[in-house]
Enzyme design. Structure first.
Site, PDB file in Angstrom:
ATOM      1  CE  LYS A 178      66.655 -19.112  79.115  1.00 21.70           C
ATOM      2  NZ  LYS A 178      67.128 -17.724  78.652  1.00 21.70           N
TER       3      LYS A 178
ATOM      4  CE  LYS B 280      62.149 -12.283  74.376  1.00 21.72           C
ATOM      5  NZ  LYS B 280      62.968 -12.557  75.409  1.00 21.72           N
TER       6      LYS B 280
ATOM      7  CE  LYS C 170      60.824 -18.841  80.881  1.00 21.32           C
ATOM      8  NZ  LYS C 170      61.296 -17.258  81.094  1.00 21.32           N
TER       9      LYS C 170
HETATM   10  N1  AQP Z   1      56.083 -16.951  80.590  1.00 25.18           N
HETATM   11  C1  AQP Z   1      56.315 -15.785  81.523  1.00 25.18           C
HETATM   12  N2  AQP Z   1      55.351 -15.170  82.193  1.00 25.18           N
HETATM   13  C2  AQP Z   1      55.656 -14.040  82.965  1.00 25.18           C
HETATM   14  N3  AQP Z   1      56.645 -13.608  82.714  1.00 25.18           N
HETATM   15  C3  AQP Z   1      57.517 -13.806  81.852  1.00 25.18           C
HETATM   16  N4  AQP Z   1      58.574 -13.274  81.460  1.00 25.18           N
HETATM   17  C4  AQP Z   1      59.402 -14.142  80.564  1.00 25.18           C
HETATM   18  N5  AQP Z   1      58.585 -15.215  80.247  1.00 25.18           N
HETATM   19  C5  AQP Z   1      57.423 -15.058  81.016  1.00 25.18           C
HETATM   20  C6  AQP Z   1      59.311 -12.101  81.982  1.00 25.18           C
HETATM   21  O1  AQP Z   1      59.628 -11.392  80.818  1.00 25.18           O
HETATM   22  C7  AQP Z   1      60.724 -10.522  81.431  1.00 25.18           C
HETATM   23  C8  AQP Z   1      61.692 -10.426  80.083  1.00 25.18           C
HETATM   24  O2  AQP Z   1      62.149 -11.814  79.825  1.00 25.18           O
HETATM   25  P1  AQP Z   1      63.575 -12.046  79.012  1.00 25.18           P
HETATM   26  O3  AQP Z   1      63.167 -11.820  77.680  1.00 25.18           O
HETATM   27  O4  AQP Z   1      64.647 -11.077  79.551  1.00 25.18           O
HETATM   28  O5  AQP Z   1      64.053 -13.373  79.423  1.00 25.18           O
HETATM   29  P2  AQP Z   1      63.375 -14.782  79.770  1.00 25.18           P
HETATM   30  O6  AQP Z   1      62.723 -14.585  81.077  1.00 25.18           O
HETATM   31  O7  AQP Z   1      64.382 -15.700  79.592  1.00 25.18           O
HETATM   32  O8  AQP Z   1      62.215 -14.735  78.711  1.00 25.18           O
HETATM   33  P3  AQP Z   1      61.740 -15.519  77.491  1.00 25.18           P
HETATM   34  O9  AQP Z   1      60.894 -15.102  76.719  1.00 25.18           O
HETATM   35  O10 AQP Z   1      61.499 -17.091  78.237  1.00 25.18           O
HETATM   36  O11 AQP Z   1      62.928 -15.911  76.530  1.00 25.18           O
HETATM   37  P4  AQP Z   1      64.002 -17.161  76.466  1.00 25.18           P
HETATM   38  O12 AQP Z   1      63.159 -18.221  75.888  1.00 25.18           O
HETATM   39  O13 AQP Z   1      65.138 -16.537  75.516  1.00 25.18           O
HETATM   40  O14 AQP Z   1      64.584 -17.667  77.833  1.00 25.18           O
HETATM   41  C9  AQP Z   1      61.312 -11.161  82.451  1.00 25.18           C
HETATM   42  O15 AQP Z   1      60.846  -9.982  83.543  1.00 25.18           O
HETATM   43  C10 AQP Z   1      60.648 -12.298  82.772  1.00 25.18           C
HETATM   44  O16 AQP Z   1      60.081 -12.643  84.065  1.00 25.18           O
END
Ligand code: AQP
Length: 345
Positions: free
Chosen positions: A122, A209, A206
């Site tokens: 990140k 968001k 991956k």
């Molecule tokens: N690409 C993915 N495939 C499977 N699972 C995923 N998760 C996130 N991306 C994937 C799962 O979604 C849950 C919530 O995630 P989060 O929003 O709390 O944080 P994150 O993992 O950092 O998700 P993002 O969407 O990628 O957000 P940003 O871009 O802000 O970092 C978790 O259970 C995660 O494993």
């Protein structure tokens, strides 16, 4: 680290998980988290929080944070989480999370946090500009889980390392304060076909968001046209679809799309390939995948819209959930403070 106490934790089985209110939920969040949340609520007590404390590790517009918190709660319910069966609440409404997080910051070692790959991913080359909160985020995550003595944590593959850290913190606390098995060593529930959904623009990154390209993800707010357009433009390679899984090796974009198809349809990758082997992606695979996405996500986004039309209903669910969550967390923190030796505990 080795566990000095072979006796396993004897408390009730409990699930804790959460999603950050940092933007529109995408297909990875849906398959990697929400679908699992729904399945778990039938098996044991479940707590699902909207992790707004985690969200502010990167700057959030305050007005957007409140509405996104409601949106995530609405997404949980629209996906099938039943507030009568599972506890839905905002993380910041339960101050025991941050209280325990401080104690855990004094248990966790710098070397452990230095190994966390998500922080490196990140921040890239600019880690000195990152918030301290982004660095200590996995410690707060350990507190989120252990403040409920949760035993199971349904998450996507990207969270596996953080769960290992949670186990290390639980183990060290139990050892340092001579409280064998006070905190359970929670299991990450990562298995399942949706554990790692990749970007539609790059099969090696991956779906996220925070990816600047909207075309990289399908969100729960995309309408049928947007979904069809994103799938049509999804990156693939010039080869036709292979006849078996071996043929997906070294083709990350193809593997991702076939994996998404399998996860949504409940079929295996082999079954999907048996149907489309030898065809080009645009022939019928991509149109069928777009239709499947619309069929599965359309009702979820429709229900989200309906719920968000009356925010007072969501607010009541969040307030009630926070109260229920505090009733579980407060005695755990009280006992933790006693173990640490705080005056008055
Ligand atoms: N690409 C993915 N495939 C499977 N699972 C995923 N998760 C996130 N991306 C994937 C799962 O979604 C849950 C919530 O995630 P989060 O929003 O709390 O944080 P994150 O993992 O950092 O998700 P993002 O969407 O990628 O957000 P940003 O871009 O802000 O970092 C978790 O259970 C995660 O494993």
């Amino acid at each position: 680290m080795t566990d000095p106490t072979p006796v396993p934790y004897a408390g009730p089985e409990r699930v804790l998980s959460g999603v950050q209110p940092t933007g529109d939920l995408h297909l990875g969040n849906y398959l990697g988290a929400l679908v699992k949340f729904v399945a778990m609520q039938e098996r044991m007590q479940c707590l699902y929080c909207v992790v707004d404390l985690h969200a502010i590790t990167q700057w959030q517009d305050p007005k957007a944070l409140i509405s996104q918190t409601r949106e995530i709660a609405a997404a949980y319910i629209a996906a099938g989480v039943d507030p009568k069966k599972a506890i839905i609440f905002p993380q910041s409404a339960v101050p025991e999370h941050t209280e325990l997080a401080w104690i855990f910051q004094c248990v966790a070692r710098l070397g452990w946090l230095d190994r966390m790959t998500q922080f490196k991913e990140k921040t890239g080359k600019h880690k000195e500009r990152a918030s301290v909160g982004l660095y200590t985020y996995p410690v707060l995550q350990a507190a989120d889980i252990l403040v409920y003595q949760a035993t199971h944590v349904p998450v996507g593959e990207d969270q596996r390392q953080h769960l290992e850290l949670t186990r290390d913190i639980a183990q060290k606390f139990n050892h340092d304060f001579e409280a064998p098995n006070f905190f359970p060593l929670p299991q990450a529930m990562v298995e399942g076909p949706g554990a790692r959904i990749m970007s539609l623009r790059d099969g090696t990154a991956k779906m996220s968001k925070s990816d600047p390209s909207d075309a990289s993800r399908i969100t729960l707010t995309d309408d049928a046209d947007a979904i069809a357009g994103k799938i049509r433009k999804a990156k693939t390679d010039p080869e036709p679809l292979p006849s078996d899984e071996e043929g997906l090796k070294g083709r990350p974009e193809a593997e991702n799309l076939v994996g998404i198809f399998a996860a949504l349809s409940g079929q295996t990758r082999a079954q999907i390939l048996a149907t489309y082997a030898g065809q080009g992606f645009g022939q019928s695979f991509k149109p069928d995948l777009a239709n499947l996405l619309v069929e599965k996500l359309g009702p979820v986004s429709g229900e989200m819209r309906r719920l968000l039309a009356d925010p007072s209903q969501i607010d009541a669910i969040l307030a009630d959930g926070a109260q229920q969550a505090r009733a579980i967390a407060a005695p755990v923190v009280a006992q933790t403070k006693k173990l640490v030796g705080f005056w008055g505990a």
